[in-house]
Write an enzyme that holds these catalytic residues in place. Structure first.
Site, PDB file in Angstrom:
ATOM      1  N   HIS A 142      71.517 -11.392  21.790  1.00 27.78           N
ATOM      2  CA  HIS A 142      70.342 -10.522  21.682  1.00 27.78           C
ATOM      3  C   HIS A 142      69.456 -10.642  22.917  1.00 27.78           C
ATOM      4  O   HIS A 142      68.229 -10.485  22.825  1.00 27.78           O
ATOM      5  CB  HIS A 142      69.524 -10.864  20.431  1.00 27.78           C
ATOM      6  CG  HIS A 142      70.248 -10.614  19.152  1.00 27.78           C
ATOM      7  ND1 HIS A 142      70.180  -9.429  18.448  1.00 27.78           N
ATOM      8  CD2 HIS A 142      71.092 -11.398  18.447  1.00 27.78           C
ATOM      9  CE1 HIS A 142      70.927  -9.503  17.354  1.00 27.78           C
ATOM     10  NE2 HIS A 142      71.511 -10.687  17.345  1.00 27.78           N
ATOM     11  N   ASN A 152      69.606  -7.091  11.310  1.00 32.17           N
ATOM     12  CA  ASN A 152      70.386  -6.208  12.187  1.00 32.17           C
ATOM     13  C   ASN A 152      70.368  -4.802  11.614  1.00 32.17           C
ATOM     14  O   ASN A 152      69.915  -4.594  10.492  1.00 32.17           O
ATOM     15  CB  ASN A 152      71.846  -6.699  12.263  1.00 32.17           C
ATOM     16  CG  ASN A 152      72.029  -7.876  13.215  1.00 32.17           C
ATOM     17  OD1 ASN A 152      71.215  -8.114  14.098  1.00 32.17           O
ATOM     18  ND2 ASN A 152      73.103  -8.630  13.014  1.00 32.17           N
TER      19      ASN A 152
HETATM   20 FE1  HDD Z   1      71.072 -14.440  15.179  1.00 30.69          FE
HETATM   21  C1  HDD Z   1      68.911 -14.219  17.777  1.00 30.69           C
HETATM   22  C2  HDD Z   1      70.019 -11.447  13.944  1.00 30.69           C
HETATM   23  C3  HDD Z   1      73.563 -14.509  12.872  1.00 30.69           C
HETATM   24  C4  HDD Z   1      71.626 -17.644  15.967  1.00 30.69           C
HETATM   25  N1  HDD Z   1      69.767 -13.082  15.751  1.00 30.69           N
HETATM   26  C5  HDD Z   1      68.992 -13.135  16.863  1.00 30.69           C
HETATM   27  C6  HDD Z   1      68.197 -11.958  16.961  1.00 30.69           C
HETATM   28  C7  HDD Z   1      68.500 -11.189  15.879  1.00 30.69           C
HETATM   29  C8  HDD Z   1      69.476 -11.904  15.125  1.00 30.69           C
HETATM   30  C9  HDD Z   1      67.928  -9.839  15.520  1.00 30.69           C
HETATM   31  C10 HDD Z   1      67.212 -11.635  18.082  1.00 30.69           C
HETATM   32  C11 HDD Z   1      65.854 -12.089  17.701  1.00 30.69           C
HETATM   33  C12 HDD Z   1      64.877 -11.686  18.804  1.00 30.69           C
HETATM   34  O1  HDD Z   1      64.712 -10.459  18.992  1.00 30.69           O
HETATM   35  O2  HDD Z   1      64.362 -12.562  19.486  1.00 30.69           O
HETATM   36  N2  HDD Z   1      71.710 -13.198  13.752  1.00 30.69           N
HETATM   37  C13 HDD Z   1      71.084 -12.073  13.310  1.00 30.69           C
HETATM   38  C14 HDD Z   1      71.697 -11.608  12.093  1.00 30.69           C
HETATM   39  C15 HDD Z   1      72.701 -12.447  11.810  1.00 30.69           C
HETATM   40  C16 HDD Z   1      72.698 -13.465  12.843  1.00 30.69           C
HETATM   41  C17 HDD Z   1      71.256 -10.391  11.317  1.00 30.69           C
HETATM   42  C18 HDD Z   1      73.687 -12.459  10.693  1.00 30.69           C
HETATM   43  C19 HDD Z   1      73.361 -12.066   9.455  1.00 30.69           C
HETATM   44  N3  HDD Z   1      72.351 -15.801  14.537  1.00 30.69           N
HETATM   45  C20 HDD Z   1      73.300 -15.668  13.554  1.00 30.69           C
HETATM   46  C21 HDD Z   1      73.961 -16.925  13.320  1.00 30.69           C
HETATM   47  C22 HDD Z   1      73.414 -17.813  14.186  1.00 30.69           C
HETATM   48  C23 HDD Z   1      72.410 -17.093  14.937  1.00 30.69           C
HETATM   49  C24 HDD Z   1      75.056 -17.159  12.304  1.00 30.69           C
HETATM   50  C25 HDD Z   1      73.693 -19.263  14.420  1.00 30.69           C
HETATM   51  C26 HDD Z   1      74.133 -20.055  13.462  1.00 30.69           C
HETATM   52  N4  HDD Z   1      70.472 -15.660  16.629  1.00 30.69           N
HETATM   53  C27 HDD Z   1      70.810 -16.952  16.749  1.00 30.69           C
HETATM   54  C28 HDD Z   1      70.128 -17.637  17.926  1.00 30.69           C
HETATM   55  C29 HDD Z   1      69.255 -16.538  18.475  1.00 30.69           C
HETATM   56  C30 HDD Z   1      69.560 -15.351  17.591  1.00 30.69           C
HETATM   57  C31 HDD Z   1      71.124 -18.200  18.896  1.00 30.69           C
HETATM   58  C32 HDD Z   1      69.411 -16.293  19.944  1.00 30.69           C
HETATM   59  C33 HDD Z   1      68.007 -16.095  20.463  1.00 30.69           C
HETATM   60  C34 HDD Z   1      67.158 -16.505  19.361  1.00 30.69           C
HETATM   61  O3  HDD Z   1      67.892 -16.899  18.298  1.00 30.69           O
HETATM   62  O4  HDD Z   1      65.947 -16.501  19.352  1.00 30.69           O
HETATM   63  O5  HDD Z   1      69.329 -18.684  17.457  1.00 30.69           O
END
Ligand code: HDD
Length: 696
Positions: free
Chosen positions: A87, A160
């Site tokens: 993202h 999402n």
């Molecule tokens: Fe995630 C960012 C949505 C699965 C770990 N995720 C991130 C963002 C969104 C989502 C919208 C951007 C937030 C922003 O604008 O700063 N992610 C989802 C959805 C998921 C999902 C809807 C499944 C239902 N995510 C998911 C899993 C993991 C993560 C399974 C880890 C176990 N997601 C992250 C992260 C991020 C992230 C690596 C990267 C940047 C952040 O968090 O702030 O922690």
């Protein structure tokens, strides 16, 4: 000598004969005459010369004592922070959430107690795969992260635009992301799933098949952030005043309805305007056309969960809206762009763990893992445990705690007590009645690493999604799979994917096999659970079955040339405004097109720089043929993308040259009534029957 504030200058005052202005925090800024503040260093030292570094003589060595030079370069060298690991490319806006009615019967969350309650909000939309600088119209999931600054703390619904996910257990998330990002040995491709690693992982991960149907559907190439749904994905819990639980799933429904582009259009938009979605949101909000979504909830109890044919803890499954109709509970309006993208959109920190009292988690293993990852990732991204000291992340309600120190601490607790219990009677105390409480779920069982049997049906809902689409949308899914798998060089991977598709839908598998030129279809993949054929279709899953029947929020592109009918331009502008749409003019030159009435029209784009992919419908308003190749592309693309096209008699030559035949989606413009009829036709958004004819 401090003189009285100078009444004519609002919050300015004069000290030692210098004009000073009081800043937002009460600090005094030196104001050069005329109100322009003097340039200073980060230490507040006014700068006399920002054009030249300090040197010996005009051509001598630069001196280390030039602290202005050193500070400026030092800060510049450290401007970048790590982009989000997924993202990375996102765009945000401020707004508010307004509660429709009290939900106190199912939750004690303050935000849902009073109808009409307005809660400040910040939303960030994003793609998932691409780097921060990648293009908006990649085929990808779109992040839909909502931060609600409630009176009881920040609530982040980090969703999402797709209601399910690729994997069932968070432990596989690093593998999923590694497989879709650029391949580690070669450093490409950027911002696309169309490569061997991704499809290798997916073809070895049957649980992802439902999500693949969504990712290969038009949902993954939205026309605008304003025209897409959002989903919390997981099952959460609402807790009422007695801590009784009701399961809940969250859905955001766009007021302007859903709309996507077609893949050929997406590819061209990325070339013409890689910031297409950003510009669209910026222009809409800056012009006062505030995008709006309705928050709907699916509420259900344990009995429903037990009876439902899929496990509500499985993030690769959804509850069809026809089975459990979503209940509208509020609206989200975005009405202000950030002052500064880095300060707010880049630094905003969303975390699934941010929930207020009255909201709680379920055991969904994906959510459980997410609850660790987001807090962890913010430390990496923002470099300090004090990221909540940043205005965009700070609660807007009172907060009191004993957390202290750490990098960039901007607010340390004051006084002697930085612990409790303490004898000083100082500092905050727990709030047992109003504070956050978890649902007292009875959990039992031995420690195991296994995937529940109830998660094992990987094809039935993939089939449900595909078969709930219109034929047009089904053909788009088949074409997308054909395109993506055509980029996969390893035949065994393509074959594995075909075997999964045979489990989802034979006709889909056949279309993709034909697109790939496969001589012999493989056998169907092994299925732990035989795909269901008896699931009632879910029309709510289709974009086209839920089209808005409106052109509001959309954009008409009018191609003009010398002698174009000024009256018709006016008529089209009026009809577009009445439809809630905007108009942009495309012409051979930016200025100086003389119209039929002798007036001279300016354009928003030249014909080279304003391709028809930037518009939702087009009008070829020519008084004479336009031979420019870009004009031919303008008409040809609009026709191929099934757009509604208006044309004057003189434009017929251009249409013929571009292969744009007259059909029910093309409107001859022979007067004002035709302008109104054209805008009425634009309510259909696209003329899809043309596509079947074009594709044969
Ligand atoms: Fe995630 C960012 C949505 C699965 C770990 N995720 C991130 C963002 C969104 C989502 C919208 C951007 C937030 C922003 O604008 O700063 N992610 C989802 C959805 C998921 C999902 C809807 C499944 C239902 N995510 C998911 C899993 C993991 C993560 C399974 C880890 C176990 N997601 C992250 C992260 C991020 C992230 C690596 C990267 C940047 C952040 O968090 O702030 O922690």
């Amino acid at each position: 000598m401090v003189s009285k504030p100078n009444p004519g200058k609002g919050n300015t005052t004069r000290i030692h004969d210098q004009q000073l202005r009081r800043g937002a925090g009460g600090e005094l800024h030196q104001v050069a005459d005329g109100g322009t503040p003097p340039l200073t260093t980060a230490q507040g030292v006014p700068v006399a010369d920002d054009q030249n570094s300090l040197k010996v003589g005009g051509r001598g060595p630069t001196l280390m004592e030039d602290f202005h030079l050193r500070e400026k370069l030092f800060h510049f060298d450290h401007e970048r922070i790590p982009e989000r690991v997924v993202h990375a490319r996102g765009y945000g806006a401020h707004g508010f959430f307004e509660t429709y009615k009290s939900l106190s019967d199912v939750t004690r969350a303050d935000i849902f107690q009073r109808a009409g309650e307005k809660t400040p909000a910040f939303v960030r939309f994003s793609t998932v795969v691409g780097a921060k600088g990648s293009a908006d119209l990649a085929r990808d999931v779109r992040g839909f992260a909502v931060k609600l600054y409630t009176k009881e703390g920040n609530w982040d619904i980090v969703g999402n635009n797709i209601p399910v996910f690729f994997i069932q257990d968070a432990i596989k998330f690093p593998d999923l992301v590694h497989s879709v990002k650029e391949e580690p040995d070669r450093g490409f491709p950027q911002a696309t799933a169309a490569h061997d690693n991704f499809w290798d992982f997916i073809s070895l991960t049957p649980e992802s098949m439902h999500m693949i149907m969504w990712a290969m559907s038009d949902r993954a190439i939205p026309r605008s952030f304003r025209f897409m749904e959002g989903f919390g994905v997981h099952t959460f819990r609402f807790l009422d005043a007695k801590d009784q639980s009701t399961f809940v799933k969250f859905i955001w429904k766009p007021k302007l309805g859903m709309q996507s582009v077609v893949w050929n259009e997406a590819v061209k938009i990325n070339g013409a305007d890689p910031d297409f979605h950003r510009r669209d949101l910026w222009n809409a909000i800056q012009s006062g056309d505030f995008p709006e979504w309705e928050l709907c909830v699916q509420l259900f109890d344990q009995a429903f969960a037990d009876a439902f044919e899929f496990d509500v803890l499985d993030p690769t499954k959804l509850i069809p809206e026809e089975v459990l109709p979503p209940i509208p509970v509020g609206r989200l309006v975005l009405d202000r762009m950030p002052d500064n993208l880095f300060a707010e959109t880049e630094q905003v920190a969303f975390m699934t763990q941010n929930v207020p009292p009255g909201v709680d988690f379920s055991n969904d293993p994906l959510l459980q893992g997410r609850n660790f990852s987001y807090l962890d990732t913010q430390l990496k991204r923002l470099g300090s445990t004090n990221f909540t000291h940043l205005p965009i992340n700070a609660p807007k309600c009172p907060f009191h705690h004993f957390q202290q120190d750490g990098h960039m601490a901007m607010r340390n607790p004051v006084g002697r007590a930085n612990y409790q219990p303490n004898s000083w009677g100082a500092g905050p105390r727990e709030a047992p009645t109003t504070g956050f409480r978890s649902f007292a779920a009875d959990e039992a069982g031995s420690k195991v690493r296994l995937r529940p049997e109830s998660f094992a049906d990987h094809y039935s809902q993939a089939r449900l999604f595909y078969r709930s689409q219109t034929p047009t949308e089904q053909s788009h899914i088949a074409m997308a799979l054909g395109f993506e798998l055509s980029k996969v060089q390893t035949g065994a991977i393509r074959e594995r994917m075909l075997s999964h598709l045979l489990r989802i839908d034979d006709s889909l598998a056949a279309k993709v096999g034909e697109a790939l030129g496969v001589a012999r279809m493989p056998k169907p993949a092994d299925a732990a659970v035989e795909p269901r054929d008896d699931l009632a279709l879910s029309p709510a899953l289709s974009i086209l079955k839920n089209a808005p029947d409106s052109f509001a929020g959309r954009k008409l592109g009018i191609l003009i040339g010398p002698g174009s009918d000024a009256g018709l331009i006016t008529a089209l502008r009026q009809a577009s405004a009445a439809a809630g749409a905007t108009v942009e003019i495309v012409a051979p030159h930016l200025g100086g097109t003389t119209l039929s009435d002798g007036s001279v029209a300016d354009a928003d784009h030249t014909v080279e720089g304003g391709p028809s992919v930037l518009f939702d419908a087009v009008a070829l308003l020519l008084a004479e043929d336009m031979k420019h190749p870009a004009a031919r592309d303008f008409a040809a693309d609009a026709f191929r993308h099934c757009k509604i096209i208006a044309f004057t008699p003189a434009a017929r030559t251009l249409m013929n040259r571009s292969g744009a035949e007259e059909d029910e989606g093309t409107i001859a413009l022979d007067g004002k009534e035709a302008a109104d009829a054209f805008l009425a036709a634009c309510r259909k958004l696209r003329f899809w029957p043309r596509e079947q004819r074009l594709l044969g």
